[in-house]
Design a protein around this motif. Structure first.
Motif, PDB file in Angstrom:
ATOM      1  N   THR A 108      -1.254  -1.926   7.615  1.00 37.48           N
ATOM      2  CA  THR A 108      -1.110  -0.746   7.131  1.00 37.48           C
ATOM      3  C   THR A 108      -2.132  -0.292   5.933  1.00 37.48           C
ATOM      4  OG1 THR A 108       1.496  -0.761   7.306  1.00 37.48           O
ATOM      5  CG2 THR A 108       0.559   1.184   6.216  1.00 37.48           C
ATOM      6  N   SER A 109      -2.624   1.095   6.158  1.00 40.26           N
ATOM      7  CA  SER A 109      -3.735   1.608   5.422  1.00 40.26           C
ATOM      8  C   SER A 109      -3.258   1.553   3.974  1.00 40.26           C
ATOM      9  CB  SER A 109      -4.046   3.061   5.788  1.00 40.26           C
ATOM     10  OG  SER A 109      -4.677   3.670   4.920  1.00 40.26           O
ATOM     11  N   TRP A 110      -4.470   1.262   2.979  1.00 40.87           N
ATOM     12  CA  TRP A 110      -3.912   1.116   1.638  1.00 40.87           C
ATOM     13  C   TRP A 110      -3.947   2.565   0.942  1.00 40.87           C
ATOM     14  CZ3 TRP A 110      -1.756  -3.179   0.065  1.00 40.87           C
ATOM     15  CH2 TRP A 110      -1.924  -4.186   0.619  1.00 40.87           C
TER      16      TRP A 110
END
Length: 572
Positions: free
Chosen positions: A16-18
């Motif tokens: 997942t995107s940070w």
């Protein structure tokens, strides 16, 4: 013919995107930076607002106590009305409060603004756990929780560097204007977070929230007043006394009584299957209570060490705030590194082994510091001790939070997040208060003994310079006091020698006491769960807490899991 995908290729989770974590970390920095900036800016605030330093201390205390008092309620309010929506409102209020601090024209305005910021942090802190749970899974989730823990010490260093620079150059007000600007950035970024639905069916136990707030406020004021108001007998600084007894221990006892009333209330609500402000299934087993004990001890020891280290640098060595911040950078960076990377060990070692190892490292680091601190902060062994202390502290803080989240029923993760915030604030305030009383008590004993060994220091001079009512002061401050007396040059040299020796020995003994406490924590660490469990659910607060299928693992099951976890030496 195409080659079929391997099971690993099919089931591997997509990273997942940070970005959500960036929002979480920046918001934690926003909240923690503000408190530290007040401490660093104390001199400028007292001058601008024409108020004593105690007024600034009262403002800091008000914010911390407000946050601790309402943290349990904050988790429920966020779930009831939607975590993202409540978070956004709270971030705006916190930013406005920081702007009010920057524009303060009176101590009263400063006090109200800081108290307001502390109250809304009680809404922000539980939401950060919700965002991690709703955006991350598996290893990413564990890493995110570690980074959340690491953001607190990072904010402290940033406050020392930035607020310290601003206070000595363009003015202290710009630090809080910067926090308000950071709040605006966090608000804009928060719209990129995954929306968490509100739970209109969730009922809030307002009576339990009020009882908890009263207990926490009484305990916080009681412990924070031990040093200035008196441990037993009231001092001149005490706001009142009862038959000469200090209000501090009285408030502590009243707080403990209200704490018992709170748990009695919760037990009755839970037995009647009624909504409650906190679910006791978070602490249902001995393993979960052991995790809480480890969390409290580590936060106590860590916060106390955070108090002693700057005290040593600034008072014993006479260095400035900026020099202090640079000196403790290795310590803070090691906390950050350990909090971030301890998650990589969860699959190889059970939590109880990691916790035991962590407390041993902390004890060794504190012992090393106690035997090596001198007037040369740059010596190699002192830096090694700081790095080891940070590694142990950072690993334990991230580990215990992850373990408690894993051990409790998944649907109660919101209660775990609020409990963590409560334990963090209470243990921290108690740690500073108790180590202050302990260090000053040791200092007083050493000064009294040393003064008897110096016949050139007559009792009249000791009373005149207040050496019989000791506190940590620099040699420069003591020299200024002695200059206003009839002390001879020989007496000045003797008094300065007594002061320098007593300060250093008192700090060394205090560090050894913390090391002993860290070793004692090995006992509850051995009762921690034997393994980590599955990740958090996205919905952290159940509408009906009694509808939860309680899958809490018993202590016996945990022991069996720990045995099964440990690889046999004769295994292939």
């Amino acid at each position: 013919m195409s080659v079929p995908a391997s099971p690993t290729q099919v089931t591997a989770p997509r990273a997942t995107s940070w970005l959500p974590l960036i929002v979480v970390v920046l918001t934690q920095i926003q909240a923690s930076f503000a408190v530290n900036a007040l401490t660093v800016s104390m001199q400028g605030i007292t001058t601008d607002l024409d108020t004593p330093a105690t007024s600034v201390g009262t403002a800091i205390t008000a914010g911390t106590f407000a946050m601790a008092a309402f943290i349990l309620l904050g988790a429920k309010v966020g779930a009831r009305f939607g975590s993202r929506r409540v978070f956004q409102i709270a971030v705006v209020i916190h930013a406005v409060a920081m702007l009010a601090v920057a524009l303060s024209v009176s101590p009263a305005m400063l006090f109200v603004a800081q108290a307001s910021s502390g109250a809304v942090i009680a809404l922000i802190a539980p939401a950060l756990v919700v965002f991690i749970a709703s955006n991350y899974n598996g290893k990413q989730q564990a890493q995110a929780i570690g980074l959340l823990a690491a953001a607190i010490p990072a904010a402290g260093v940033l406050a020392l560097l930035i607020a310290g620079t601003f206070a000595s150059t363009i003015g202290w007000r710009y630090s809080f204007a910067l926090v308000a600007l950071l709040g605006a950035v966090n608000l804009l970024l928060s719209f990129r977070l995954k929306k968490v639905d509100a739970q209109p069916l969730l009922a809030i136990d307002w009576t339990g929230a009020i009882i908890a707030a009263i207990a926490i406020i009484l305990l916080s004021f009681g412990f924070s007043g031990l040093n200035s108001w008196g441990v037993v007998l009231a001092t001149e600084q005490a706001p009142f006394d009862i038959l000469g007894i200090s209000p501090a221990p009285i408030l502590v006892v009243l707080g403990l009584i209200m704490g018992q009333v709170f748990f009695l209330w919760i037990r009755r609500r839970q037995a009647a299957k009624l909504p409650r402000i906190f679910d006791l299934r978070v602490l249902a087993t001995g393993s979960e209570r052991a995790v809480t004990a480890c969390m409290a001890i580590m936060l106590f020891v860590g916060t106390a060490a955070n108090f002693l280290i700057p005290l040593y640098i600034q008072v014993v060595q006479g260095r400035s705030s900026i020099q202090t911040s640079f000196s403790i950078i290795p310590y803070t960076l090691s906390i950050f590194v350990a909090s971030t990377f301890v998650a990589t060990l969860y699959s190889r070692f059970p939590p109880r082994q990691l916790a035991r190892a962590g407390f041993i490292v902390v004890a060794l680091a504190l012992t090393l510091l106690a035997f090596t601190i001198r007037n040369d902060w740059g010596q190699f062994l002192v830096v090694v001790g700081l790095v080891l202390l940070g590694l142990g502290q950072g690993a334990i803080v991230a580990l215990v939070f992850n373990t408690l989240l894993s051990a409790a029923p998944k649907e109660l993760a919101g209660d775990v997040g609020a409990w963590r915030g409560l334990v963090h604030n209470l243990s921290g305030s108690v740690g500073i208060a108790v180590i202050s009383v302990f260090a000053v008590g040791v200092l007083s004993g050493i000064v009294a003994t040393s003064a008897e060994e110096h016949p050139e220091l007559p009792p009249a001079l000791i009373s005149q310079v207040n050496l019989d009512n000791t506190n940590f002061i620099t040699n420069e401050q003591l020299a200024d006091v002695l200059a206003q007396t009839s002390a001879s040059p020989l007496q000045v040299v003797a008094a300065l020698a007594v002061n320098a020796d007593a300060r250093l020995r008192a700090l060394q003994i205090s560090l050894l006491a913390l090391a002993f406490l860290a070793l004692l924590a090995i006992v509850p660490a051995g009762r921690m769960p034997g393994r980590m469990r599955s990740e958090l659910p996205e919905k952290l607060e159940p509408d009906d807490p009694d509808a939860i299928v309680d899958d809490t693992i018993s202590d016996a099951d945990e022991d069996a899991a720990a045995v099964a976890f440990t690889p046999r030496k004769d295994s292939a």
